[in-house]
Design a protein around this motif. Structure first.
Motif, short mmCIF file in Angstrom:
data_model
loop_
_atom_site.label_atom_id
_atom_site.label_comp_id
_atom_site.label_asym_id
_atom_site.label_seq_id
_atom_site.Cartn_x
_atom_site.Cartn_y
_atom_site.Cartn_z
N LYS A 1 13.17 -12.99 25.16
CA LYS A 1 12.76 -13.46 26.42
C LYS A 1 12.54 -14.97 26.29
CE LYS A 1 9.45 -10.61 25.77
NZ LYS A 1 8.53 -9.48 26.15
N ASP B 1 14.00 -6.02 27.68
CA ASP B 1 12.60 -5.75 27.83
C ASP B 1 12.45 -4.70 28.82
OD1 ASP B 1 9.95 -6.65 27.52
OD2 ASP B 1 10.50 -8.72 28.17
N SER B 2 11.35 -3.89 28.37
CA SER B 2 11.19 -2.69 29.16
C SER B 2 11.02 -2.70 30.56
CB SER B 2 10.29 -1.85 28.54
OG SER B 2 9.03 -2.45 28.48
N GLU B 3 10.01 -3.94 30.82
CA GLU B 3 9.63 -3.90 32.23
C GLU B 3 11.08 -4.45 33.08
OE1 GLU B 3 8.27 -5.17 29.83
OE2 GLU B 3 6.18 -4.56 29.61
N GLU C 1 6.81 -12.82 30.58
CA GLU C 1 7.81 -11.67 31.33
C GLU C 1 7.81 -12.23 32.66
OE1 GLU C 1 7.17 -8.15 28.33
OE2 GLU C 1 6.13 -7.77 30.42
MG MG Z 1 8.22 -5.97 27.83
#
Ligand code: MG
Ligand code: NDP
Length: 382
Positions: free
Chosen positions: A122, A147-149, A218
């Motif tokens: 990121k 990235d999971s989000e 994020e």
């Molecule tokens: Mg994350």
């Protein structure tokens, strides 16, 4: 048959990417790279037979070349090695799983060479998003979030038009110090901050999660990936990490993606997008779960989030300074050279000291990084 390359193959995301490769059995690994862990690289070379393997450290690269002389893998080193891998023929997706701004140049080179990017790194998008997003368009490549989000948001947007987004609801676990005051966090040591309640990740991102700097990064990552103003990105604390993020549309509907906290899902989704492949592992049991709770973030005590919004709003080179100061400060904290709260103090001081450049070129981004490191070192008399 898909072919991929992985930068950061020995790390948390890198090894889980290789697990996904192993479990599916139809992905070829053209190249891998890491910093210095040549024992693990040797094992990966013997299992996956990549054409190229990058080792940042030159001495260790030489040592590995001797060890794997009986294989068909060629060893490269340093930034030249990462760049050679990024641009090599014969693969489609680059998984960027190195930690930090070191990922910027290879990511740009891979996009220019027409590769899709499965983006875990990121820091690259936060600091060079203004350079990367136009390149992605120009070169008609895909930027697939790992990235999971961001994977959750990406999944919520399937079949929707982006201009209908009213709000992105970015969920956060709150980390190991959720609910604490600055006074209570004052004496926290690396071993305290490294205990994440839900996710097992690399050391730097685990510290970033405890300070909420990770959530701040994020927010800026989401701004670039989904082209949404910062004011439309709301952080929601959801301590169990069951809801990975949500999108609110202009009619008020909210779409969410839920699942057990397992990075292999977003990794596999990025590698096979738009196909969903079967995957083992845990499943959510809503009867067991009982409830999912929500809280407001606390930017007074968790300065990382407030400073990230400030950096994102000021824009230009300020996010570079935010990120570079954090990278340096986290390394110093892990080395026990500074105290826990000094991480965010140093980010703030670096941002205050910096003279903003409006739309920094790649060279100016890298110079702002170095300038920030020098500023922090000078405060400690080095
Ligand atoms: Mg994350
Ligand atoms: P790790 O620290 O576990 O792994 C970092 C990887 O980068 C290792 O393979 C390391 O090699 C390699 N590396 C470090 N320096 C260099 C260098 N100079 N040249 C080449 N390779 C290098 O990190 P994570 O996997 O946790 O994180 C990677 C990225 O993914 C970060 O940007 C993070 O924010 C992001 N991310 C991670 C998540 C997670 O669950 N872990 C979740 C979401 C995003 P070596 O082992 O030899 O040091």
């Amino acid at each position: 048959m898909k072919t991929i390359a992985i930068l950061g193959s020995t790390g948390s995301i890198g090894t889980q990417t290789l697990e996904v490769v192993r479990e599916n059995g139809d992905i070829t690994v053209a190249a891998i790279a890491a910093g210095s862990n040549i024992d693990m690289l040797e094992a990966q070379i013997r299992e996956f037979s990549p054409k190229l393997c990058g080792v940042w450290d030159e001495e260790r690269a030489k040592e590995l070349a001797v060890r794997v002389a009986d294989t068909g893998t060629r060893i490269v080193s340093g930034m030249d090695g990462l760049m050679e891998i990024a641009q090599m023929d014969g693969y489609e997706i680059l998984v960027t799983a190195v930690v930090g701004m070191i990922g910027i140049r290879p990511t740009i080179a891979a996009i220019r060479a027409g590769k899709d990017i499965a983006l875990a790194n990121k820091e690259t998008l936060v600091t060079a998003g203004h350079l990367i997003m136009p390149l992605v368009k120009e070169n008609h490549v895909r930027l697939l979030p790992v990235d999971s989000e961001h994977s959750a948001i990406f999944q919520c947007l399937n079949g929707e038009h982006r201009n209908k987004i009213e709000k992105i609801l970015l969920t956060a676990s709150g980390g190991p110090f959720r609910g604490m005051t600055r006074e209570q966090m004052k004496h926290m040591k690396p071993e305290d901050a490294l205990k994440h309640p839900n996710w097992s990740m690399g050391r730097k991102i685990t510290i970033d999660s405890s300070t909420m700097v990770n959530k701040g990064l994020e927010v800026m990552e989401a701004r670039w990936l989904f082209d949404v103003d910062l004011d439309r990105i709301q952080v929601v604390v959801q301590p169990k990490s069951i809801i990975h993020s949500m999108v609110q549309f202009t009619d008020g509907a909210v779409m969410a993606q839920l699942g057990t906290p397992d990075m292999k899902l977003p990794i596999q989704y990025a590698l096979y997008y738009p196909e969903r492949r079967p995957m083992g592992g845990g499943r959510l049991d809503f009867w067991e779960l009982g409830q999912i709770t929500f809280e407001r973030p606390d930017p007074e005590n968790f300065r990382g989030l407030a400073l990230a919004y400030r950096a994102g709003r000021e824009g230009g080179s300020v996010p570079v300074v935010f990120n570079a100061a954090n990278e340096k400060a986290v390394a110093m904290f892990l080395n026990r050279e500074i105290s826990y709260l000094e991480i965010t103090d140093l980010i703030e001081a670096s941002m205050d000291h910096h003279k903003k450049i409006e739309a920094p070129s790649l060279e100016e981004v890298l110079e702002a990084e170095q300038e920030t490191y020098r500023f922090i070192e000078s405060r400690f008399g080095r």
